[in-house]
Design an enzyme around this catalytic site. Structure first.
Site, mmCIF file in Angstrom:
data_model
loop_
_atom_site.group_PDB
_atom_site.id
_atom_site.type_symbol
_atom_site.label_atom_id
_atom_site.label_comp_id
_atom_site.label_asym_id
_atom_site.label_seq_id
_atom_site.Cartn_x
_atom_site.Cartn_y
_atom_site.Cartn_z
ATOM 1 N N CYS A 1 -1.371 12.791 2.953
ATOM 2 C CA CYS A 1 -0.725 12.650 3.996
ATOM 3 C C CYS A 1 -0.692 13.678 5.116
ATOM 4 O O CYS A 1 -0.593 14.799 4.831
ATOM 5 C CB CYS A 1 0.799 12.534 3.727
ATOM 6 S SG CYS A 1 2.150 12.561 5.009
ATOM 7 N N HIS B 1 1.013 -1.206 0.001
ATOM 8 C CA HIS B 1 -0.004 0.040 -0.152
ATOM 9 C C HIS B 1 0.987 1.338 0.142
ATOM 10 O O HIS B 1 1.401 1.696 1.213
ATOM 11 C CB HIS B 1 -0.886 0.049 1.247
ATOM 12 C CG HIS B 1 -1.593 1.057 1.572
ATOM 13 N ND1 HIS B 1 -3.136 1.025 1.459
ATOM 14 C CD2 HIS B 1 -1.494 2.265 1.687
ATOM 15 C CE1 HIS B 1 -3.550 2.388 1.906
ATOM 16 N NE2 HIS B 1 -2.667 3.182 1.883
ATOM 17 N N HIS C 1 1.786 5.175 -0.824
ATOM 18 C CA HIS C 1 1.269 6.697 -1.409
ATOM 19 C C HIS C 1 2.585 7.301 -2.328
ATOM 20 O O HIS C 1 3.652 6.899 -2.050
ATOM 21 C CB HIS C 1 1.363 7.461 0.129
ATOM 22 C CG HIS C 1 0.219 7.257 0.900
ATOM 23 N ND1 HIS C 1 -0.855 8.138 0.994
ATOM 24 C CD2 HIS C 1 -0.507 5.775 1.248
ATOM 25 C CE1 HIS C 1 -1.938 7.522 1.890
ATOM 26 N NE2 HIS C 1 -1.672 6.120 1.780
HETATM 27 ZN ZN ZN Z 1 -3.044 5.134 2.778
#
Ligand code: ZN
Length: 318
Positions: free
Chosen positions: A246, A213, A215
């Site tokens: 974020c 996962h 970003h």
């Molecule tokens: Zn995330």
């Protein structure tokens, strides 16, 4: 059919769409339940088969997710579609089970300070909660996935010792979790870290399915995916139009973008089962819904071989 980039890459990957959870939870304006359902159903029509569709978090903590049960009830259920949801605690797991989620994602952070900030608990306390989570879900037929947040770096502590990731993952395995997600919550992963972390966990837990996962906070989200592919990882989590973000890097890009990821897989000759044109249409719909330009790139540029009429284009140099 084009050539495959590397014979070591998987022939097919599973893409889990997390935008309606990981992305929308960052949005302060409430997206109507019917709109969320429309987007999810359109994604299913585009071939997406795995979702983190919502979060059974406290409605006071994250009002955007207050309609999780209604969203699940509104989606056209299909035997080949896995509707996963995030659940931060016992109450969330109970609500997710009531709503007939196919998969429940429980999570903790790899670092003490992030876990304290996010869950107000020590890592040891969260691991105890995981024990309860496993006993609640065991025997229900619902899959249980354990997500390790800040697995590739913590905004408060920097690098997280691999031994800590390994210890948490080992506990997840001992509790019978079906899969583990390594979450790059604040976009600190690098290809080298992806390699060392995956290799370490593979050596310890060779049977445990691992998902990545990422970003795109620092622009190397898909580079990290390439490293994952080289390591043979077949599970990736991404978000429609690249929404998300974020909290420690205001304005930063969000999750890796689902259309951009599918486009990459298409160019590598790796099957996703997802129709890029239809997926892009859903991303553009989401952009209308949120009313601002979203970070996805293929949704702007189109696929590589979208040809343009010669007459309509201004020439460019450089
Ligand atoms: Zn995330």
């Amino acid at each position: 059919m084009q050539e495959t980039h590397s014979t070591n890459f998987p022939k097919a990957v599973r893409i889990t769409e997390v935008g309606l959870r990981d992305g929308l939870q960052m949005e302060s304006a409430f997206v109507p339940t019917a709109t969320k359902i429309r987007l999810l159903n359109a994604l299913i029509d585009a071939g997406v088969r795995h979702f983190e569709a919502s979060s059974f978090v406290s409605p006071r903590a994250v009002p955007q997710m207050r309609d999780a049960a209604e969203v699940l009830a509104g989606i056209t259920r299909r035997a080949d579609v896995t509707l996963g949801v995030l659940a931060p605690n016992r109450r969330g797991i109970e609500r997710a089970l009531e709503a007939q989620a196919d998969e429940i994602v429980v999570f903790l952070s790899a670092s003490e300070s992030h876990n304290q900030k996010n869950l107000n608990r020590s890592v040891a306390e969260s691991l105890q909660d995981m024990r309860d989570a496993a006993s609640l879900v065991r025997g229900t037929g619902v899959k249980l996935k354990g997500a390790i947040a800040v697995a590739f770096g913590c905004p408060f502590e920097g690098n997280v010792p691999l031994a800590q990731i390994e210890a948490i993952a080992t506990q997840f395995a001992e509790l019978g979790f079906d899969a583990i997600t390594l979450g790059d919550t604040t976009g600190m992963a690098t290809p080298a870290l992806v390699r060392s972390t995956v290799q370490r966990l593979r050596a310890r837990l060779p049977q445990m399915p691992l998902a990545l996962h990422f970003h795109n906070t620092r622009g190397i989200g898909l580079v990290n995916v390439m490293e994952g592919l080289a390591l043979g990882i077949t599970d990736y989590e991404s978000s429609l139009a690249g929404i998300g973000g974020c909290p420690f890097a205001p304005g930063a890009s969000g999750n890796i973008c689902t259309e951009d990821t599918v486009n990459l897989m298409n160019e590598l000759g790796i099957a996703t089962g997802i129709d890029l044109a239809r997926l892009t249409a859903v991303a553009l719909d989401l952009e209308q819904v949120l009313g601002r330009t979203l970070p996805g790139q293929v949704m702007r540029a189109g696929p590589r071989l979208r040809v343009h009429s010669l007459a309509s284009q201004a020439a460019a140099v450089g």
